[in-house]
Design an enzyme around this catalytic site. Structure first.
Site, mmCIF file in Angstrom:
data_model
loop_
_atom_site.group_PDB
_atom_site.id
_atom_site.type_symbol
_atom_site.label_atom_id
_atom_site.label_comp_id
_atom_site.label_asym_id
_atom_site.label_seq_id
_atom_site.Cartn_x
_atom_site.Cartn_y
_atom_site.Cartn_z
ATOM 1 N N THR A 91 18.451 -4.367 50.806
ATOM 2 C CA THR A 91 18.185 -5.759 50.475
ATOM 3 C C THR A 91 18.314 -5.925 48.968
ATOM 4 O OG1 THR A 91 16.624 -7.602 50.729
ATOM 5 C CG2 THR A 91 15.664 -5.421 50.375
ATOM 6 N N HIS A 148 5.661 6.701 56.035
ATOM 7 C CA HIS A 148 5.016 7.977 55.730
ATOM 8 C C HIS A 148 4.750 8.835 56.959
ATOM 9 C CE1 HIS A 148 4.397 8.143 51.395
ATOM 10 N NE2 HIS A 148 4.348 6.816 51.441
#
Length: 172
Positions: A91, A148
């Site tokens: 993006t 994560h």
């Protein structure tokens, strides 16, 4: 298009970034193809069409495909299948003058790269004689959001190092 190629290079060198999260099994699914989503700002909001097999295309091919895909996305002519199957997303808020921001991962992907506006900034350099000086240098903020459950900070640093190196030397 340089960012697409640089991302494909970084994905190849860091394969866990080119994955998705299977929530039912709780497992990571590695992809062996490089389909990169490109966030496009439209009047109806952000839309993420996908450019397939980025690693197999030339800069010229990517340039033409990206231009066409962005135009068709903004005209609401992009097909549903062109919005599916991405393995990673980029993006870019740079064209709107944006800098650092926190992009949200396009689930089930495990990471997203955000790019801001490139600007000339003063940079301290060391010359061959060990003297320091300040020179103008074009700098672009980039950010990486990671899942994560799959990746950690060390993984992110390796990915970013590869991406930055590729962007600084696009002929490589």
């Amino acid at each position: 298009m340089f960012a697409l190629k640089a991302a494909a290079t970084a994905l190849k060198e860091n394969p866990r970034f080119n994955a998705s999260m299977d929530t039912k099994s709780g497992e990571m699914v590695l992809k062996h193809y490089y389909h990169i989503g490109v966030a496009v700002n439209t009047e109806e909001g952000l839309v993420v069409p996908v450019i397939r097999d980025v690693d197999r295309k030339s800069i010229l091919e990517l340039s033409m495909e990206l231009k066409d895909l962005v135009q068709r996305t903004r005209e609401r002519k992009v097909k549903l299948e062109e919005m599916q199957g991405g393995t990673f997303t980029i993006t870019n808020v740079g064209p709107m003058g944006g800098g650092y921001f926190s992009p949200l991962i396009n689930f089930p992907e495990v990471a997203i790269l955000g790019m801001g506006a490139a600007r000339m900034q003063p940079t301290v350099i060391e010359d061959d004689e060990g003297e320091y000086g300040i020179v103008p240098h074009l700098k672009m903020p980039i950010v990486l959001s990671i899942d994560h459950r799959i990746l950690d900070g060390a993984d992110a640093l390796k990915f970013m190092a590869t991406f930055i190196e590729s962007m600084e030397d696009p002929e490589e």
